[in-house]
Design a protein around this motif. Structure first.
Motif, PDB file in Angstrom:
ATOM      1  N   ARG A  40      14.849  52.116  72.732  1.00  0.00           N
ATOM      2  CA  ARG A  40      14.637  52.311  71.304  1.00  0.00           C
ATOM      3  C   ARG A  40      14.792  53.791  70.958  1.00  0.00           C
ATOM      4  O   ARG A  40      14.831  54.628  71.861  1.00  0.00           O
ATOM      5  CB  ARG A  40      13.249  51.804  70.915  1.00  0.00           C
ATOM      6  CG  ARG A  40      13.065  50.306  71.116  1.00  0.00           C
ATOM      7  CD  ARG A  40      11.703  49.861  70.665  1.00  0.00           C
ATOM      8  NE  ARG A  40      11.527  48.409  70.783  1.00  0.00           N
ATOM      9  CZ  ARG A  40      10.435  47.768  70.416  1.00  0.00           C
ATOM     10  NH1 ARG A  40       9.400  48.447  69.899  1.00  0.00           N
ATOM     11  NH2 ARG A  40      10.365  46.457  70.537  1.00  0.00           N
ATOM     12  N   PRO A  41      14.874  54.143  69.686  1.00  0.00           N
ATOM     13  CA  PRO A  41      14.976  55.558  69.318  1.00  0.00           C
ATOM     14  C   PRO A  41      13.833  56.379  69.917  1.00  0.00           C
ATOM     15  O   PRO A  41      12.662  56.023  69.781  1.00  0.00           O
ATOM     16  CB  PRO A  41      14.892  55.525  67.788  1.00  0.00           C
ATOM     17  CG  PRO A  41      15.443  54.192  67.425  1.00  0.00           C
ATOM     18  CD  PRO A  41      14.984  53.262  68.510  1.00  0.00           C
ATOM     19  N   GLY A  42      14.185  57.441  70.618  1.00  0.00           N
ATOM     20  CA  GLY A  42      13.195  58.285  71.273  1.00  0.00           C
ATOM     21  C   GLY A  42      12.690  57.741  72.590  1.00  0.00           C
ATOM     22  O   GLY A  42      11.832  58.371  73.231  1.00  0.00           O
ATOM     23  N   GLY A  43      13.224  56.613  73.054  1.00  0.00           N
ATOM     24  CA  GLY A  43      12.754  55.999  74.303  1.00  0.00           C
ATOM     25  C   GLY A  43      13.384  56.635  75.523  1.00  0.00           C
ATOM     26  O   GLY A  43      14.418  57.301  75.458  1.00  0.00           O
ATOM     27  N   GLU A  44      12.742  56.437  76.673  1.00  0.00           N
ATOM     28  CA  GLU A  44      13.282  56.929  77.931  1.00  0.00           C
ATOM     29  C   GLU A  44      12.899  55.992  79.062  1.00  0.00           C
ATOM     30  O   GLU A  44      11.959  55.196  78.954  1.00  0.00           O
ATOM     31  CB  GLU A  44      12.808  58.354  78.229  1.00  0.00           C
ATOM     32  CG  GLU A  44      11.324  58.498  78.436  1.00  0.00           C
ATOM     33  CD  GLU A  44      10.927  59.924  78.770  1.00  0.00           C
ATOM     34  OE1 GLU A  44       9.963  60.093  79.547  1.00  0.00           O
ATOM     35  OE2 GLU A  44      11.570  60.880  78.251  1.00  0.00           O
ATOM     36  N   HIS A  45      13.634  56.096  80.157  1.00  0.00           N
ATOM     37  CA  HIS A  45      13.397  55.240  81.316  1.00  0.00           C
ATOM     38  C   HIS A  45      13.578  56.064  82.581  1.00  0.00           C
ATOM     39  O   HIS A  45      14.601  56.734  82.761  1.00  0.00           O
ATOM     40  CB  HIS A  45      14.375  54.057  81.325  1.00  0.00           C
ATOM     41  CG  HIS A  45      14.263  53.179  82.525  1.00  0.00           C
ATOM     42  ND1 HIS A  45      13.222  52.296  82.714  1.00  0.00           N
ATOM     43  CD2 HIS A  45      15.080  53.063  83.612  1.00  0.00           C
ATOM     44  CE1 HIS A  45      13.402  51.641  83.855  1.00  0.00           C
ATOM     45  NE2 HIS A  45      14.510  52.090  84.428  1.00  0.00           N
ATOM     46  N   ALA A  46      12.578  56.040  83.459  1.00  0.00           N
ATOM     47  CA  ALA A  46      12.654  56.748  84.740  1.00  0.00           C
ATOM     48  C   ALA A  46      13.270  55.826  85.782  1.00  0.00           C
ATOM     49  O   ALA A  46      12.881  54.660  85.905  1.00  0.00           O
ATOM     50  CB  ALA A  46      11.266  57.202  85.174  1.00  0.00           C
ATOM     51  N   LEU A  47      14.226  56.345  86.534  1.00  0.00           N
ATOM     52  CA  LEU A  47      14.939  55.555  87.531  1.00  0.00           C
ATOM     53  C   LEU A  47      14.945  56.280  88.863  1.00  0.00           C
ATOM     54  O   LEU A  47      15.391  57.421  88.952  1.00  0.00           O
ATOM     55  CB  LEU A  47      16.380  55.302  87.072  1.00  0.00           C
ATOM     56  CG  LEU A  47      17.302  54.608  88.074  1.00  0.00           C
ATOM     57  CD1 LEU A  47      16.810  53.193  88.369  1.00  0.00           C
ATOM     58  CD2 LEU A  47      18.730  54.587  87.547  1.00  0.00           C
ATOM     59  N   SER A  48      14.424  55.632  89.892  1.00  0.00           N
ATOM     60  CA  SER A  48      14.501  56.143  91.253  1.00  0.00           C
ATOM     61  C   SER A  48      15.575  55.347  91.990  1.00  0.00           C
ATOM     62  O   SER A  48      15.449  54.120  92.138  1.00  0.00           O
ATOM     63  CB  SER A  48      13.149  55.991  91.960  1.00  0.00           C
ATOM     64  OG  SER A  48      13.222  56.453  93.293  1.00  0.00           O
ATOM     65  N   THR A  49      16.639  56.002  92.426  1.00  0.00           N
ATOM     66  CA  THR A  49      17.774  55.271  92.986  1.00  0.00           C
ATOM     67  C   THR A  49      17.503  54.715  94.379  1.00  0.00           C
ATOM     68  O   THR A  49      18.118  53.725  94.778  1.00  0.00           O
ATOM     69  CB  THR A  49      19.018  56.165  93.038  1.00  0.00           C
ATOM     70  OG1 THR A  49      18.768  57.291  93.901  1.00  0.00           O
ATOM     71  CG2 THR A  49      19.379  56.672  91.651  1.00  0.00           C
TER      72      THR A  49
END
Length: 239
Positions: A40-49
């Motif tokens: 969503r607007p202003g959203g973020e997601h942390a991803l550990s590969t």
């Protein structure tokens, strides 16, 4: 036909966080996986590969990717039909944060690998090859695509109005069923391909006789019909 529900993952049913998360374990694969992420607007997601390498590929919208001290701004696109998109490569054992100022949906394909030491990279959309299939090599050239060599092939079906036109001739592709395949599932879909592409198409592969006997062929408005019967007269060539 067999129930194929295990091959269909409705949105939101396969993960916490992303809209979709397919891992090698969940799919029964050896290396490949896929996640679909909507922000969503202003959203973020942390991803550990972890033990995988990833691509961040915008489907709609753009985003910012922060990974291992680097930052990439992906311009993205309006939708998958509007343009080619830029992308970011995330190596194994990386920590990344994907953020969106507006809104977007992103594909995160991944592959398991034992090779580390690569650097995160930005991929320019201009470097993505784009091919136009089936339009002929030269503008205005006389282009006819022949499939097979049976007498029903008519060259007159070829080029009209500056377009490349197929001239089906009863060709047939090979279909290979691997030893570890789900034989019931494979046989059902080979049968569907043979009937669904039986108008002299190259995917009209030969199928087992006992499977063809299970198919109900008839009018398309009958609930018991598996495959619609072909029309009495062939369709005229399209322009």
């Amino acid at each position: 036909m067999r129930d194929t529900s295990k091959y269909h993952l409705p949105k939101g049913t396969s993960a916490d966080g992303p809209d979709l998360a397919i891992t090698p374990e969940s799919a029964g694969w050896a290396y490949s996986g896929l996640r679909i992420l909507t922000l969503r607007p202003g959203g973020e997601h942390a991803l550990s590969t972890g033990e995988n390498e990833f691509l961040v590929l915008p489907l709609t919208g753009g985003c910012t990717v922060a990974v291992d001290g680097q930052g990439f701004v992906l311009g993205g696109r309006t939708d998958v039909f509007s343009a080619v998109s830029d992308f970011a490569y995330l190596p194994r054992e990386s920590q990344a944060v994907i953020s969106s100022a507006d809104r977007g949906t992103y594909a995160l394909p991944c592959a398991r690998t034992e090779q580390g030491g690569h650097s995160a990279r930005y991929g320019h959309k201009e470097d993505v090859p784009v091919e136009l299939r089936g339009a002929g090599a030269l503008k205005g050239s006389f282009s006819v695509s022949f499939v097979g060599s049976t007498p029903i092939t008519h060259p007159r079906d070829g080029h009209r109005g500056g377009q490349t036109r197929p001239s089906p001739g009863g060709a047939k592709n090979h279909a290979v069923v691997l030893p570890d395949a789900d034989l019931e599932f494979a046989a059902n879909h080979l049968t569907a391909g043979a009937y669904g592409s039986a108008d002299e198409r190259c995917m009209a592969v030969a199928v087992l006789e006992h499977k063809t006997r299970e198919i109900n062929v008839g009018p398309g408005d009958r609930p018991v019909t598996d495959m619609r019967s072909p029309p009495a007269q062939p369709s005229p060539p399209s322009n």
